[in-house]
Design a protein around this motif. Structure first.
Motif, PDB file in Angstrom:
ATOM      1  N   ILE A   1     -39.574  58.507  53.234  1.00 48.43           N
ATOM      2  CA  ILE A   1     -40.347  57.306  53.558  1.00 48.43           C
ATOM      3  C   ILE A   1     -41.810  57.669  53.346  1.00 48.43           C
ATOM      4  O   ILE A   1     -42.324  58.575  53.999  1.00 48.43           O
ATOM      5  CB  ILE A   1     -40.110  56.893  55.027  1.00 48.43           C
ATOM      6  CG1 ILE A   1     -38.627  56.583  55.234  1.00 48.43           C
ATOM      7  CG2 ILE A   1     -40.977  55.705  55.416  1.00 48.43           C
ATOM      8  CD1 ILE A   1     -38.214  56.516  56.683  1.00 48.43           C
TER       9      ILE A   1
ATOM     10  N   SER B   1     -40.381  47.165  61.858  1.00 55.56           N
ATOM     11  CA  SER B   1     -39.332  47.323  62.874  1.00 55.56           C
ATOM     12  C   SER B   1     -39.869  48.075  64.082  1.00 55.56           C
ATOM     13  O   SER B   1     -39.610  47.706  65.226  1.00 55.56           O
ATOM     14  CB  SER B   1     -38.131  48.070  62.279  1.00 55.56           C
ATOM     15  OG  SER B   1     -37.556  47.275  61.280  1.00 55.56           O
TER      16      SER B   1
ATOM     17  N   ALA C   1     -29.697  51.639  66.975  1.00 57.12           N
ATOM     18  CA  ALA C   1     -30.685  52.718  67.102  1.00 57.12           C
ATOM     19  C   ALA C   1     -31.355  53.041  65.773  1.00 57.12           C
ATOM     20  O   ALA C   1     -31.484  54.189  65.368  1.00 57.12           O
ATOM     21  CB  ALA C   1     -30.028  53.965  67.685  1.00 57.12           C
TER      22      ALA C   1
ATOM     23  N   ALA D   1     -29.955  45.206  65.509  1.00 56.95           N
ATOM     24  CA  ALA D   1     -28.769  45.666  64.773  1.00 56.95           C
ATOM     25  C   ALA D   1     -28.965  45.748  63.272  1.00 56.95           C
ATOM     26  O   ALA D   1     -28.034  46.106  62.545  1.00 56.95           O
ATOM     27  CB  ALA D   1     -27.586  44.754  65.112  1.00 56.95           C
ATOM     28  N   GLY D   2     -30.149  45.420  62.775  1.00 53.49           N
ATOM     29  CA  GLY D   2     -30.467  45.631  61.360  1.00 53.49           C
ATOM     30  C   GLY D   2     -29.525  44.896  60.415  1.00 53.49           C
ATOM     31  O   GLY D   2     -28.944  43.862  60.751  1.00 53.49           O
TER      32      GLY D   2
ATOM     33  N   GLY E   1     -30.643  56.255  63.859  1.00 52.67           N
ATOM     34  CA  GLY E   1     -31.448  56.380  62.639  1.00 52.67           C
ATOM     35  C   GLY E   1     -31.426  55.105  61.834  1.00 52.67           C
ATOM     36  O   GLY E   1     -32.393  54.754  61.186  1.00 52.67           O
TER      37      GLY E   1
ATOM     38  N   LEU F   1     -27.442  51.466  72.463  1.00 56.66           N
ATOM     39  CA  LEU F   1     -26.082  51.532  71.915  1.00 56.66           C
ATOM     40  C   LEU F   1     -26.157  51.637  70.398  1.00 56.66           C
ATOM     41  O   LEU F   1     -26.863  50.854  69.764  1.00 56.66           O
ATOM     42  CB  LEU F   1     -25.311  50.250  72.250  1.00 56.66           C
ATOM     43  CG  LEU F   1     -25.298  49.786  73.699  1.00 56.66           C
ATOM     44  CD1 LEU F   1     -24.545  48.468  73.814  1.00 56.66           C
ATOM     45  CD2 LEU F   1     -24.648  50.847  74.568  1.00 56.66           C
TER      46      LEU F   1
ATOM     47  N   PHE G   1     -26.882  49.824  45.783  1.00 58.92           N
ATOM     48  CA  PHE G   1     -27.983  49.440  46.676  1.00 58.92           C
ATOM     49  C   PHE G   1     -28.390  48.012  46.309  1.00 58.92           C
ATOM     50  O   PHE G   1     -29.421  47.794  45.690  1.00 58.92           O
ATOM     51  CB  PHE G   1     -29.203  50.355  46.454  1.00 58.92           C
ATOM     52  CG  PHE G   1     -28.968  51.810  46.761  1.00 58.92           C
ATOM     53  CD1 PHE G   1     -29.343  52.337  47.984  1.00 58.92           C
ATOM     54  CD2 PHE G   1     -28.391  52.653  45.824  1.00 58.92           C
ATOM     55  CE1 PHE G   1     -29.150  53.679  48.273  1.00 58.92           C
ATOM     56  CE2 PHE G   1     -28.192  53.998  46.108  1.00 58.92           C
ATOM     57  CZ  PHE G   1     -28.576  54.509  47.340  1.00 58.92           C
TER      58      PHE G   1
ATOM     59  N   GLU H   1     -20.132  50.511  69.918  1.00 62.21           N
ATOM     60  CA  GLU H   1     -20.383  49.272  69.172  1.00 62.21           C
ATOM     61  C   GLU H   1     -20.336  48.054  70.080  1.00 62.21           C
ATOM     62  O   GLU H   1     -19.376  47.860  70.827  1.00 62.21           O
ATOM     63  CB  GLU H   1     -19.330  49.119  68.067  1.00 62.21           C
ATOM     64  CG  GLU H   1     -19.574  47.858  67.265  1.00 62.21           C
ATOM     65  CD  GLU H   1     -18.647  47.719  66.077  1.00 62.21           C
ATOM     66  OE1 GLU H   1     -17.673  48.494  65.993  1.00 62.21           O
ATOM     67  OE2 GLU H   1     -18.891  46.827  65.243  1.00 62.21           O
TER      68      GLU H   1
ATOM     69  N   ALA I   1     -36.297  50.004  64.929  1.00 62.20           N
ATOM     70  CA  ALA I   1     -36.643  48.955  65.898  1.00 62.20           C
ATOM     71  C   ALA I   1     -36.055  49.295  67.276  1.00 62.20           C
ATOM     72  O   ALA I   1     -36.755  49.226  68.294  1.00 62.20           O
ATOM     73  CB  ALA I   1     -36.125  47.606  65.410  1.00 62.20           C
TER      74      ALA I   1
HETATM   75  C1  LIG Z   1     -32.246  53.908  51.426  1.00 64.59           C
HETATM   76  C2  LIG Z   1     -33.334  53.128  52.126  1.00 64.59           C
HETATM   77  C3  LIG Z   1     -34.652  53.490  51.967  1.00 64.59           C
HETATM   78  C4  LIG Z   1     -35.664  52.797  52.641  1.00 64.59           C
HETATM   79  N1  LIG Z   1     -36.956  53.206  52.478  1.00 64.59           N
HETATM   80  C5  LIG Z   1     -37.939  52.597  53.154  1.00 64.59           C
HETATM   81  C6  LIG Z   1     -39.273  53.062  53.038  1.00 64.59           C
HETATM   82  O1  LIG Z   1     -39.573  54.018  52.326  1.00 64.59           O
HETATM   83  N2  LIG Z   1     -40.228  52.423  53.766  1.00 64.59           N
HETATM   84  C7  LIG Z   1     -39.949  51.357  54.576  1.00 64.59           C
HETATM   85  O2  LIG Z   1     -40.853  50.861  55.241  1.00 64.59           O
HETATM   86  N3  LIG Z   1     -38.696  50.889  54.680  1.00 64.59           N
HETATM   87  C8  LIG Z   1     -37.678  51.481  53.995  1.00 64.59           C
HETATM   88  N4  LIG Z   1     -36.396  51.010  54.087  1.00 64.59           N
HETATM   89  C9  LIG Z   1     -36.138  49.839  54.942  1.00 64.59           C
HETATM   90  C10 LIG Z   1     -36.062  50.280  56.408  1.00 64.59           C
HETATM   91  O3  LIG Z   1     -35.200  51.392  56.512  1.00 64.59           O
HETATM   92  C11 LIG Z   1     -35.576  49.152  57.291  1.00 64.59           C
HETATM   93  O4  LIG Z   1     -36.472  48.068  57.180  1.00 64.59           O
HETATM   94  C12 LIG Z   1     -35.499  49.602  58.752  1.00 64.59           C
HETATM   95  O5  LIG Z   1     -34.626  50.699  58.888  1.00 64.59           O
HETATM   96  C13 LIG Z   1     -34.999  48.471  59.642  1.00 64.59           C
HETATM   97  O6  LIG Z   1     -34.922  48.961  60.945  1.00 64.59           O
HETATM   98  P1  LIG Z   1     -34.014  48.256  62.033  1.00 64.59           P
HETATM   99  O7  LIG Z   1     -34.094  49.126  63.246  1.00 64.59           O
HETATM  100  O8  LIG Z   1     -34.388  46.838  62.167  1.00 64.59           O
HETATM  101  O9  LIG Z   1     -32.533  48.236  61.466  1.00 64.59           O
HETATM  102  P2  LIG Z   1     -31.603  49.405  60.918  1.00 64.59           P
HETATM  103  O10 LIG Z   1     -32.398  50.540  60.435  1.00 64.59           O
HETATM  104  O11 LIG Z   1     -30.663  48.723  59.990  1.00 64.59           O
HETATM  105  O12 LIG Z   1     -30.811  49.896  62.206  1.00 64.59           O
HETATM  106  C14 LIG Z   1     -29.863  49.080  62.833  1.00 64.59           C
HETATM  107  C15 LIG Z   1     -28.895  49.970  63.592  1.00 64.59           C
HETATM  108  O13 LIG Z   1     -28.058  49.129  64.393  1.00 64.59           O
HETATM  109  C16 LIG Z   1     -26.729  49.641  64.372  1.00 64.59           C
HETATM  110  N5  LIG Z   1     -25.829  48.529  64.705  1.00 64.59           N
HETATM  111  C17 LIG Z   1     -25.572  47.425  63.967  1.00 64.59           C
HETATM  112  N6  LIG Z   1     -24.708  46.626  64.620  1.00 64.59           N
HETATM  113  C18 LIG Z   1     -24.408  47.233  65.797  1.00 64.59           C
HETATM  114  C19 LIG Z   1     -23.545  46.903  66.885  1.00 64.59           C
HETATM  115  N7  LIG Z   1     -22.848  45.765  66.899  1.00 64.59           N
HETATM  116  N8  LIG Z   1     -23.458  47.776  67.917  1.00 64.59           N
HETATM  117  C20 LIG Z   1     -24.191  48.941  67.920  1.00 64.59           C
HETATM  118  N9  LIG Z   1     -25.006  49.309  66.903  1.00 64.59           N
HETATM  119  C21 LIG Z   1     -25.117  48.459  65.855  1.00 64.59           C
HETATM  120  C22 LIG Z   1     -26.575  50.127  62.936  1.00 64.59           C
HETATM  121  O14 LIG Z   1     -25.536  51.084  62.834  1.00 64.59           O
HETATM  122  C23 LIG Z   1     -27.950  50.740  62.677  1.00 64.59           C
HETATM  123  O15 LIG Z   1     -28.000  52.107  63.026  1.00 64.59           O
HETATM  124  C24 LIG Z   1     -35.355  51.680  53.449  1.00 64.59           C
HETATM  125  C25 LIG Z   1     -34.020  51.285  53.589  1.00 64.59           C
HETATM  126  C26 LIG Z   1     -33.026  51.995  52.943  1.00 64.59           C
HETATM  127  C27 LIG Z   1     -31.608  51.564  53.140  1.00 64.59           C
END
Ligand SMILES: Cc1cc2nc3c(=O)[nH]c(=O)nc-3n(C[C@H](O)[C@H](O)[C@H](O)COP(=O)(O)OP(=O)(O)OC[C@H]3O[C@@H](n4cnc5c(N)ncnc54)[C@H](O)[C@@H]3O)c2cc1C
Length: 488
Positions: A206, A470, A170, A271-272, A197, A191, A399, A241, A173
Motif C-alpha cells: 500500500i 476506511s 476486521a 464488512a467490506g 486485515g 468479529l 481482480f 462470522e 475500518a
Molecule cells: C489487492 C488489493 C490492493 C489494494 N490496495 C490498496 C492501496 O494500495 N491503497 C488503498 O487505499 N486501498 C487499497 N485497496 C482497497 C482497500 O484495501 C479497501 O478499500 C479497504 O481494505 C476497505 O476496508 P474495509 O475495512 O472497509 O473492508 P475490508 O478490508 O473488505 O474488510 C472487511 C472485513 O470484514 C470481514 N467480514 C465480512 N463479512 C463478515 C461477517 N458477516 N462476519 C464477520 N466478518 C465479516 C471480511 O472477512 C473482511 O476481513 C486494495 C484492495 C485490494 C483487494
C-alpha cells in the motif's frame, strides 16, 4: 563506502537477499536520496542522520523492521507445515487462511518430502491430504478452518455476552473502530469471518497511505492493527462470522454462524466487499486449482518461472502484477478497456510500464477456463476483432471488482440495489426519515436506518474505496456512537 552509494549497495542486497529489510541512512533533509531509494530498491524505511539518542530514533525503527521481517521470514523456520498438492482447492484454502492469520507456514508437495520433522509427524500411514503439521507436532488431516483456528489458539469464543460495541469485520475500518472504541473505554468486540486485515491484508504494497513513504504491505498493516487493538483491550474473535442482526428494544443482537449470540448497545458493520466472481464456463470448477480470486501473496511462490495471467485493470490487479513479476517468468494482464489508465492510479501505471515482463492484453476478456483437474488453458475474446484464442495457462488471478455480502442484514438494515448499506443523509428522502425510524432526529452520518447500527468503510453506500477512507470512517464513527449512547 566511498565507491558506492547507499542505494547502489541496497540494489545489490536486493538481488542477493530479496527478503532482507532495507533501511537507508541519509543526511538530514536529503529526501531526494530517500525517494530515489524508495523507487529503486523498495526501501522499507529511511533514517535521518543524526539518529541520536539511539533508543528514540534508531532502536525502535530497527525493532519494527525486525518484527516485520520475522513475521514473513521462512528461513529460521519453526512454524506450521501444509502438506498438499498445489492443485487441490483444500490446500489453497488452508494456505490462504494461515497467510491471512499471519501464521508462518511452509507449504510442501507430498511427493519427495525430505524434512525430518515432517516425516516424523506423518509416520507410516498415508495421510488424508492436505495435512497441517503444527509446531507442537500435532497433525491435522484435511481440517476445517474452525478446527485449525482452535489448534492455533485463535480466540473464537467470546468472554462475555454483552458489549458496548460489536464491530463486524476486521479490515482497516473495523480495526480503526475497535481501536477508538477500546481507547475510549468501551467494551469492544471485533468479529472477523476469516482473518483480520480484510482486503487490505491482501495488498502486497500500500503506497498511498499517509505516514508510510516507503509503502507497507497489507499484512504488516493488519498485524500492527491487531496488536494495537488488543493492546487497548479489544476482544478479537476470528474466525467468527455474523449471520444475523436482531433489534431487541435497546439491545442490538448479533447472531454468529456457530449459533452464539452477542448483544450490545451499538453495532458497527465494517464488512467490506468481496471479489466478484467471473461467471464463465470452467471458473467455478477450477477455482483453487489454478484460478484464484485475489490471493496473489498466498500463491506467488507456486508460480515461480511460470506465465501468470491476471484479469482486471484496477489498482488491486496492478499491485498483483508488480508483485508477481519478481517470481513469474511473465505476467499478462487481461483488461476490458483499451488501457490501464482509465481504472488504475497513475503511479502504478507508470511503474508497470517500466517492467519488461509485464504485458497488457487490452480490449479483451476471458470467456472460458479449461483443464481436467487443474487449470490448463484459458480462452480469451478480443473485442476489437471478435477473435477468440485459446492460451495455455497454469495460473489465473482474478481482480474484477468487488461487491458487498450483506444478505444477513436483509429486512433489518436498508441496503441499496447492490447490497451496500445506506447511511446518514441518504436515508432521508424528500424530508422523510426512513420507515420505522422513531427518534426525534435524523440518522447520524454513518448511521443506518436502525438507530445505533452504523456502517463504515467499503460496505457503505457511496464510500471511497481506500484504506485511508476506511480508517477515517472507522475512527469518526465513535463520535456518533457516543452521541447515540448519551441521547438514547
Ligand atoms: C489487492 C488489493 C490492493 C489494494 N490496495 C490498496 C492501496 O494500495 N491503497 C488503498 O487505499 N486501498 C487499497 N485497496 C482497497 C482497500 O484495501 C479497501 O478499500 C479497504 O481494505 C476497505 O476496508 P474495509 O475495512 O472497509 O473492508 P475490508 O478490508 O473488505 O474488510 C472487511 C472485513 O470484514 C470481514 N467480514 C465480512 N463479512 C463478515 C461477517 N458477516 N462476519 C464477520 N466478518 C465479516 C471480511 O472477512 C473482511 O476481513 C486494495 C484492495 C485490494 C483487494
Amino acid at each position: 563506502m566511498p565507491l558506492m552509494s547507499g542505494t547502489e549497495f541496497l540494489q545489490v542486497v536486493n538481488e542477493l537477499q530479496p527478503e532482507a529489510r532495507r533501511v537507508l541512512l541519509t543526511a538530514y533533509a536529503d529526501s531526494a536520496a530517500a525517494i530515489d531509494a524508495i523507487n529503486k530498491v523498495k526501501l522499507n524505511h529511511y533514517l535521518m542522520k543524526p539518529w541520536e539518542p539511539p533508543d528514540q530514533h534508531l532502536y525502535p525503527v530497527l525493532s519494527d523492521q525486525l518484527e516485520d521481517w520475522q513475521a514473513g521470514n521462512r528461513e529460521s523456520f519453526e512454524g506450521a507445515y501444509v502438506v498438499g498438492t498445489r492443485w487441490a482447492p483444500d490446500t489453497h484454502r488452508l494456505k490462504d487462511f494461515l497467510a491471512k492469520s499471519q501464521v508462518p507456514y511452509r507449504w510442501i508437495e507430498p511427493e519427495g518430502i525430505t524434512d525430518t520433522r515432517v516425516l516424523a509427524a506423518l509416520g507410516e500411514k498415508p495421510p488424508v491430504l492436505p495435512v497441517v503439521i503444527l509446531p507442537d507436532g500435532s497433525v491435522l488431516e484435511r481440517p476445517e478452518l474452525s478446527q485449525l483456528a482452535d489448534k492455533l489458539g485463535l480466540v473464537t469464543i467470546p468472554s462475555r455476552r454483552f458489549y458496548d460495541v460489536i464491530v463486524v469485520g476486521a479490515g482497516p475500518a473495523g480495526l480503526a473502530c475497535a481501536l477508538y472504541g477500546s481507547t475510549e473505554g468501551l467494551k469492544t468486540v471485533l468479529l472477523e469471518r476469516e482473518a483480520a486485515g480484510g482486503q487490505a491484508g491482501l495488498s502486497s504494497r500500500i503506497e498511498n497511505y499517509l505516514g508510510f513513504p516507503s509503502g507497507l504491505s497489507g499484512a504488516d498493516l493488519a498485524r500492527r492493527g491487531v496488536a494495537q487493538v488488543r493492546r487497548f483491550g479489544t476482544e478479537v474473535l476470528a474466525p467468527a462470522e455474523a449471520v444475523g442482526l436482531v433489534v431487541d428494544g435497546e439491545y442490538r443482537v448479533v447472531k454468529l454462524s456457530n449459533g452464539q449470540e452477542l448483544a450490545a448497545h451499538s453495532v458497527v458493520v465494517a464488512a467490506g466487499v468481496q471479489w466478484r466472481r467471473l461467471d464463465v464456463p470452467g471458473m467455478d470448477r477450477l477455482t483453487g486449482a489454478g484460478i484464484y480470486y485475489g490471493a496473489a501473496i498466498t500463491e506467488a511462490s507456486s508460480c515461480k518461472d511460470e506465465d501468470v495471467y491476471i484479469v482486471g485493470g484496477a489498482n488491486s490487479a496492478g499491485q498483483a502484477a508488480v508483485y508477481f513479476c519478481e517470481v513469474a517468468r511473465s505476467v499478462k494482464m487481461i483488461v476490458r478497456g483499451d488501457s490501464l489508465s482509465r481504472s488504475m492510479s497513475h503511479y502504478l501505471v507508470e511503474r508497470i510500464q517500466t517492467i519488461p515482463n509485464i504485458s497488457i492484453i487490452p480490449n479483451a476478456e476471458v470467456v472460458e477456463a479449461g483443464g481436467q483437474d487443474r487449470l490448463e488453458d484459458i480462452t480469451v475474446r478480443h473485442h476489437d476483432t471478435q477473435v477468440t484464442e485459446k492460451l495455455p495457462a497454469a495460473a489465473l488471478f482474478i481482480f474484477i471488482g468487488a461487491e458487498p455480502h450483506t444478505e444477513w442484514l436483509d429486512g433489518v438494515v436498508c441496503r441499496d440495489g447492490k447490497g451496500f448499506l445506506v447511511t446518514g443523509a441518504n436515508l432521508v428522502q424528500n424530508a422523510k426519515r426512513p420507515a420505522g425510524w422513531n427518534l426525534d432526529r435524523d440518522p447520524y452520518l454513518l448511521e443506518t436506518n436502525v438507530p445505533g447500527v452504523f456502517a463504515v468503510g467499503d460496505v457503505r453506500d457511496g464510500a471511497v474505496r481506500r484504506v485511508a477512507n476506511s480508517v477515517g470512517e472507522g475512527s469518526i464513527v465513535l463520535y456518533f456512537i457516543r452521541q447515540y449512547m448519551r441521547n438514547r
